[in-house]
Scaffold this active site. Structure first.
Site, PDB file in Angstrom:
ATOM      1  CG  MET A  29      -1.861  -1.210   1.205  1.00 49.26           C
ATOM      2  SD  MET A  29      -2.786  -1.419   2.741  1.00 49.26           S
ATOM      3  CE  MET A  29      -1.536  -2.074   3.834  1.00 49.26           C
ATOM      4  CD  GLN A  59      -6.754   3.798   0.685  1.00 49.97           C
ATOM      5  OE1 GLN A  59      -6.363   4.344  -0.345  1.00 49.97           O
ATOM      6  NE2 GLN A  59      -5.920   3.466   1.653  1.00 49.97           N
ATOM      7  CB  THR A 100       0.170   2.372   4.435  1.00 50.04           C
ATOM      8  OG1 THR A 100      -0.684   3.475   4.146  1.00 50.04           O
ATOM      9  CG2 THR A 100      -0.676   1.288   5.042  1.00 50.04           C
ATOM     10  CG  ASN A 101       1.898   7.482   7.605  1.00 51.09           C
ATOM     11  OD1 ASN A 101       2.193   7.826   8.745  1.00 51.09           O
ATOM     12  ND2 ASN A 101       2.815   7.306   6.665  1.00 51.09           N
ATOM     13  CB  THR A 102      -3.933   6.063   4.549  1.00 52.38           C
ATOM     14  OG1 THR A 102      -3.389   7.276   4.006  1.00 52.38           O
ATOM     15  CG2 THR A 102      -5.442   6.055   4.369  1.00 52.38           C
ATOM     16  CB  CYS A 134       1.935   9.656   2.438  1.00 49.86           C
ATOM     17  SG  CYS A 134       1.710   8.476   1.079  1.00 49.86           S
ATOM     18  CD  GLU A 169       3.205   5.072  -1.042  1.00 50.59           C
ATOM     19  OE1 GLU A 169       3.115   3.842  -0.940  1.00 50.59           O
ATOM     20  OE2 GLU A 169       2.494   5.872  -0.397  1.00 50.59           O
TER      21      GLU A 169
END
Length: 246
Positions: free
Chosen positions: A13, A55, A86-88, A200, A202
């Protein structure tokens, strides 16, 4: 033989940042243990196409079930603790911890600890729109660690989010997007941010210390090194304090 706990990674992700986790973790284990040592780890990697669709459809229960399934697979495989790469998806941290008996290493905790250790309080936050606009992340930073979190203006949030989903998750890095992020960071600094969280996993592919007038706290590196700390049960000052990016 070096004793290590088994790190269970929920990845994919996107896989671009999951690959960074794998590299950082293994390089750090080799650095600490020497020789040709590497980390004991498992990764369950999801199809980000499915995750991204859920999402943006707002189907958080469907996403929660995907995270529960991933966590259970890692526990059955022998993981000693879980890292969500992943943060989300830490919006679903409670769903993960409720599905298994092994602990979760929450990405916001080592990040906030590093910020506090640096003597900083007011921080900007970059991430997906979900991370910046919903309260699952900012409330943890504020409530548990007393941080004052500044999020970008609405137009800046849209740009940050778009670049993540249209470019970075596909491994696309554009100079124009780096410039756009620099400008967003500069506006956060103008509003009093003493540092900026790259919230995030990325974003570290796009910007680094030279893109900001204030320290950047790269959650990918901080989280990965915290996983090594836990896996090796390292005492004293964490080697993650040596990471210049944060």
């Amino acid at each position: 033989m070096a004793r290590q706990a088994v790190i269970g990674l929920i990845g994919g992700m996107s896989w671009e940042s999951s690959a960074e986790y794998y590299c950082i973790i293994n390089r750090e284990v080799r650095r600490r243990l020497g020789g040709v040592h590497s980390a004991r780890s498992l990764m369950w990697s999801v199809d980000f196409g499915d995750i991204e669709r859920l999402q943006h459809a707002g189907d958080w229960e469907g996403l929660a079930e995907a995270m529960r399934d991933a966590a259970r697979r890692l526990e059955r495989g022998g993981a000693d603790f879980i890292v969500i790469c992943t943060n989300t998806m830490h919006r679903l941290a409670d769903a993960v911890t409720g599905a298994v008996s092994i602990p979760l290493l929450h990405i916001a905790d080592p990040t906030a600890e590093r910020i506090r250790a640096a003597g900083l309080r007011r921080v900007g936050l970059l991430g997906t729109a979900f991370t910046m606009e919903q309260d699952f992340y900012t409330s943890r930073l504020a409530g548990a660690y007393g941080l004052d979190v500044v999020i970008p203006y609405a137009q800046d949030r849209q740009a940050v989010h778009r670049i993540i989903y249209e470019e970075l998750v596909a491994g696309v890095v554009k100079p124009a997007s780096r410039l756009a992020y620099r400008e967003v960071i500069a506006r956060l600094v103008e509003r009093g941010a003493q540092a900026v969280i790259l919230g995030c996993t990325e974003i570290m592919l796009l910007v680094s210390a030279e893109d900001s007038a204030v320290p950047l706290f790269d959650t990918t590196t901080i989280h990965a090194l915290a996983a090594v700390d836990r896996a090796l049960a390292v005492g004293g000052r964490s080697a993650s304090a040596d990471v210049a990016r944060a």
